[in-house]
Design an enzyme around this catalytic site. Sequence first.
Site, PDB file in Angstrom:
ATOM      1  CG  ASP A  52      -1.826   1.173   1.331  1.00  0.00           C
ATOM      2  OD1 ASP A  52      -1.718   2.086   0.481  1.00  0.00           O
ATOM      3  OD2 ASP A  52      -2.636   1.214   2.274  1.00  0.00           O
ATOM      4  CB  THR A 117      -1.499  14.111 -15.117  1.00  0.00           C
ATOM      5  OG1 THR A 117      -2.660  14.462 -15.881  1.00  0.00           O
ATOM      6  CG2 THR A 117      -1.463  15.018 -13.898  1.00  0.00           C
ATOM      7  CE1 TYR A 140      -4.667  12.609 -10.933  1.00  0.00           C
ATOM      8  CE2 TYR A 140      -5.020  13.955 -12.898  1.00  0.00           C
ATOM      9  CZ  TYR A 140      -4.439  12.858 -12.276  1.00  0.00           C
ATOM     10  OH  TYR A 140      -3.654  12.003 -13.003  1.00  0.00           O
TER      11      TYR A 140
END
Length: 300
Positions: A52, A117, A140
């Site tokens: 994780d 991104t 985001y």
Amino acid sequence: MKILITGSNGLLGQKLVKLLTSGEDNIELIATARGENRLPSFDNKYTYESMDISNEEDVNAIITKHKPEVIINTAAMTNVDQCETDHDGCWKLNVHAVEYLIAAAEKTGAHLVHVSTDFIFDGSHGPLEENAEPAPVNFYGESKLAAEKLIIESNISWAIARTVLVYGIAHDMSRSNIILWVKNSLESQKNIQVVDDQWRTPTLAEDLAQGCFLIAKNQAKGIYNISGKEMLSPYEMAIKTADFFKLDQSLITKTDGSKFKQTAKRPPKTGFVITKAENDLGYQPHSFEEGLAVLKSQLT
């Protein structure tokens, strides 16, 4: 070369596992994701570890155990609207997790390749080069920019692979994309509205995996734009998809972004110039039509 990838159950992670277990490059691969491995065995050519990335102890333990030469971080919260409504969850996965990876990379001497991104930009113009000035318009984008800054300001060896509108077919088909949505809608004779006032350079998942691998293989440093070449609107993508699969274009109607109520604002125009990746890495993405052919071959 020993490579550890995060998010191996995701679309990009799956493509990386397939790529890194099918070549002749003598890769020792450690694939990690939260929970159980959801991928095919690929003839047991890799090691799977449950990790994780939002758990600092997990990250430190697994990376210290394996001491990879390269870490490729594909894990993130990428649902833009979910990020807008769950700031804490978004920051945990997209920023704090990167802090843990940086610390582990510093401890082990690993080269960190981080996937980012086009949404770190405001969409006022495009296509963009690597030195364009970031100005995110949603949470985001803010989280991904914050992660980039942490990496750039760190003392580790690093590279950032920025990408745009990734499409492809995952092993478990858990998430759709614009191509599959258009194809499935038209095959069902549904009328669809598609925006023509946004522009991107859509990226085949296999191409993004190849770009990340080229960065890792060369231990290239700095920021690289890894995307498709063609600047297209979603409407143009839909028409090309209909043409390729010989479906009824008349079911597709142009519209604009103002007609859709989305929680998070989208940058209208991004897309990337990929000259640096082409020249430095030998990166050569598929055309959009070639990408559609790859998807078709995986659907049959």
